[in-house]
Motif scaffolding. Structure first.
Motif, mmCIF file in Angstrom:
data_model
loop_
_atom_site.group_PDB
_atom_site.id
_atom_site.type_symbol
_atom_site.label_atom_id
_atom_site.label_comp_id
_atom_site.label_asym_id
_atom_site.label_seq_id
_atom_site.Cartn_x
_atom_site.Cartn_y
_atom_site.Cartn_z
ATOM 1 N N TYR A 11 0.818 -1.220 0.000
ATOM 2 C CA TYR A 11 0.000 0.000 0.000
ATOM 3 C C TYR A 11 0.849 1.266 0.000
ATOM 4 O O TYR A 11 0.370 2.332 -0.351
ATOM 5 C CB TYR A 11 -0.909 0.020 1.233
ATOM 6 C CG TYR A 11 -2.016 -1.002 1.205
ATOM 7 C CD1 TYR A 11 -3.105 -0.825 0.343
ATOM 8 C CD2 TYR A 11 -1.992 -2.118 2.021
ATOM 9 C CE1 TYR A 11 -4.147 -1.743 0.319
ATOM 10 C CE2 TYR A 11 -3.020 -3.048 2.004
ATOM 11 C CZ TYR A 11 -4.099 -2.856 1.150
ATOM 12 O OH TYR A 11 -5.116 -3.768 1.132
ATOM 13 N N ALA A 12 2.083 1.143 0.435
ATOM 14 C CA ALA A 12 2.952 2.315 0.550
ATOM 15 C C ALA A 12 3.566 2.700 -0.786
ATOM 16 O O ALA A 12 4.746 2.490 -1.050
ATOM 17 C CB ALA A 12 4.050 2.029 1.583
ATOM 18 N N ARG A 13 2.745 3.274 -1.627
ATOM 19 C CA ARG A 13 3.221 3.720 -2.933
ATOM 20 C C ARG A 13 2.402 4.930 -3.322
ATOM 21 O O ARG A 13 1.484 5.311 -2.638
ATOM 22 C CB ARG A 13 3.074 2.609 -3.944
ATOM 23 C CG ARG A 13 1.741 1.914 -3.856
ATOM 24 C CD ARG A 13 1.764 0.537 -4.478
ATOM 25 N NE ARG A 13 2.522 0.524 -5.697
ATOM 26 C CZ ARG A 13 2.527 -0.488 -6.552
ATOM 27 N NH1 ARG A 13 1.833 -1.556 -6.284
ATOM 28 N NH2 ARG A 13 3.223 -0.437 -7.659
ATOM 29 N N GLY A 14 2.755 5.532 -4.414
ATOM 30 C CA GLY A 14 1.997 6.710 -4.822
ATOM 31 C C GLY A 14 0.543 6.368 -5.080
ATOM 32 O O GLY A 14 0.203 5.241 -5.450
ATOM 33 N N ALA A 15 -0.327 7.347 -4.878
ATOM 34 C CA ALA A 15 -1.761 7.115 -5.054
ATOM 35 C C ALA A 15 -2.087 6.721 -6.497
ATOM 36 O O ALA A 15 -2.941 5.874 -6.735
ATOM 37 C CB ALA A 15 -2.543 8.364 -4.665
ATOM 38 N N VAL A 16 -1.408 7.333 -7.437
ATOM 39 C CA VAL A 16 -1.672 7.015 -8.844
ATOM 40 C C VAL A 16 -1.289 5.567 -9.137
ATOM 41 O O VAL A 16 -2.053 4.819 -9.746
ATOM 42 C CB VAL A 16 -0.905 7.974 -9.777
ATOM 43 C CG1 VAL A 16 -0.955 7.488 -11.215
ATOM 44 C CG2 VAL A 16 -1.496 9.382 -9.674
ATOM 45 N N ALA A 17 -0.120 5.173 -8.661
ATOM 46 C CA ALA A 17 0.325 3.795 -8.890
ATOM 47 C C ALA A 17 -0.616 2.810 -8.212
ATOM 48 O O ALA A 17 -0.986 1.789 -8.792
ATOM 49 C CB ALA A 17 1.747 3.616 -8.356
ATOM 50 N N ALA A 46 -7.585 8.448 -7.460
ATOM 51 C CA ALA A 46 -6.443 8.824 -6.623
ATOM 52 C C ALA A 46 -6.667 10.225 -6.062
ATOM 53 O O ALA A 46 -7.070 11.143 -6.787
ATOM 54 C CB ALA A 46 -5.161 8.796 -7.455
ATOM 55 N N TYR A 47 -6.431 10.393 -4.770
ATOM 56 C CA TYR A 47 -6.501 11.710 -4.117
ATOM 57 C C TYR A 47 -5.119 11.992 -3.545
ATOM 58 O O TYR A 47 -4.645 11.282 -2.665
ATOM 59 C CB TYR A 47 -7.612 11.732 -3.047
ATOM 60 C CG TYR A 47 -8.963 11.818 -3.723
ATOM 61 C CD1 TYR A 47 -9.517 13.050 -4.047
ATOM 62 C CD2 TYR A 47 -9.623 10.665 -4.134
ATOM 63 C CE1 TYR A 47 -10.722 13.139 -4.733
ATOM 64 C CE2 TYR A 47 -10.823 10.750 -4.823
ATOM 65 C CZ TYR A 47 -11.367 11.998 -5.125
ATOM 66 O OH TYR A 47 -12.542 12.067 -5.817
ATOM 67 N N LEU A 48 -4.476 13.028 -4.098
ATOM 68 C CA LEU A 48 -3.043 13.217 -3.894
ATOM 69 C C LEU A 48 -2.579 13.959 -2.648
ATOM 70 O O LEU A 48 -1.391 14.206 -2.493
ATOM 71 C CB LEU A 48 -2.456 13.876 -5.141
ATOM 72 C CG LEU A 48 -2.822 13.163 -6.467
ATOM 73 C CD1 LEU A 48 -1.957 13.683 -7.599
ATOM 74 C CD2 LEU A 48 -2.670 11.648 -6.342
ATOM 75 N N PRO A 98 -1.439 12.715 3.962
ATOM 76 C CA PRO A 98 -2.846 12.323 3.798
ATOM 77 C C PRO A 98 -3.229 12.028 2.357
ATOM 78 O O PRO A 98 -3.935 12.794 1.713
ATOM 79 C CB PRO A 98 -3.585 13.542 4.343
ATOM 80 C CG PRO A 98 -2.695 14.680 3.961
ATOM 81 C CD PRO A 98 -1.286 14.160 4.110
ATOM 82 N N VAL A 99 -2.760 10.900 1.857
ATOM 83 C CA VAL A 99 -2.986 10.502 0.474
ATOM 84 C C VAL A 99 -3.784 9.202 0.460
ATOM 85 O O VAL A 99 -3.549 8.331 1.298
ATOM 86 C CB VAL A 99 -1.637 10.294 -0.253
ATOM 87 C CG1 VAL A 99 -1.842 9.891 -1.697
ATOM 88 C CG2 VAL A 99 -0.794 11.563 -0.149
ATOM 89 N N ALA A 100 -4.738 9.079 -0.468
ATOM 90 C CA ALA A 100 -5.573 7.876 -0.475
ATOM 91 C C ALA A 100 -6.176 7.568 -1.838
ATOM 92 O O ALA A 100 -6.140 8.394 -2.747
ATOM 93 C CB ALA A 100 -6.691 8.036 0.554
#
Length: 208
Positions: A11-17, A46-48, A98-100
């Motif tokens: 889960y620890a990756r960019g929101a887009v990925a 994705a919410y950045l 706070p990215v999700a």
DNA sequence: ATGACGATTTACT
DNA sequence: GTAAATCGTCATA
């Protein structure tokens, strides 16, 4: 492997990925009874984070409502909106970012009858079509029984909900397409960024 | 204390 | 297509 599920690092990756990567994986909800309500994730957004004007965490906004967005990767952020709906996100930002990723639609694969019961309204006569069961962020939460009690739960350990690591066969999916996010109104340039991901030609995607 | 609004869905004209 | 449903949350006072 029993109860295989995505782990913290997944889960620890960019929101887009992550938004793109979650497509094709199965979301599993295990009820008290042991029954499984499952579906393949077919649409995400994705919410950045603090710079994303359409995100609940824009500008570093941090309140009791969105507190779980600041949690560790793999945590759920479930919020209540419009006085009647719940929506579920998967947190992926590291160290307080706070990215999700919002889960917008599932192709239901297990527990369809139970989902139909969960989704039924008082008025309705006929049964709800499979394609209307989980085709929307609030619909999928209602179908598999998610509410604010699930806000902040850890998807890497909670027995009630998790995401399986093995993707469904490519043949069962489709081409991944992108589009602007849905329902975010006028958030300037952020309204038009292609941060929604979905399988083309999948009848369970929302809004078509 | 009050008012405006929402990462939506459903029903109705 | 348009509008109602329905209420917690947050900003303002």
């Amino acid at each position: 492997m029993v109860n295989a599920r995505l782990a913290h690092d997944d889960y620890a990756r960019g929101a887009v990925a992550l938004a793109r990567d979650l497509l094709g994986r199965r979301l599993v909800r295990v009820l008290e009874t042991g029954d499984r309500l499952c579906g393949i994730i077919v649409e995400t957004e994705a919410y950045l984070g603090v710079r994303d004007r359409a995100a609940h965490s824009f500008g570093g906004r941090r309140t009791p409502r969105n507190e779980s967005m600041y949690g560790p990767p793999g945590q759920a952020y479930v919020y209540f909106t419009y006085g009647m709906h719940h929506c579920m996100n998967v947190v992926c930002g590291r160290a307080g970012e706070p990215v999700a990723v919002l889960l917008r639609a599932l192709e239901p694969t297990e527990g369809l009858e139970r989902m139909r019961v969960n989704r039924a309204s008082a008025r309705r006569r006929s049964a709800i079509a499979d394609t209307d069961l989980c085709s929307g962020p609030a619909r999928l939460c209602q179908a598999i029984g998610l509410d604010r009690a699930f806000d902040g739960v850890d998807l890497t350990t909670d027995p009630r909900i998790f995401i399986e690591p093995s993707p469904t066969p490519a043949a069962a999916r489709g081409r991944v397409r992108r589009s602007p996010r849905v329902g975010i109104g006028s958030s300037g340039e952020w309204s038009s960024k292609p941060l929604r991901f979905f399988f083309d030609s999948n009848a369970h995607v929302s809004g078509k």
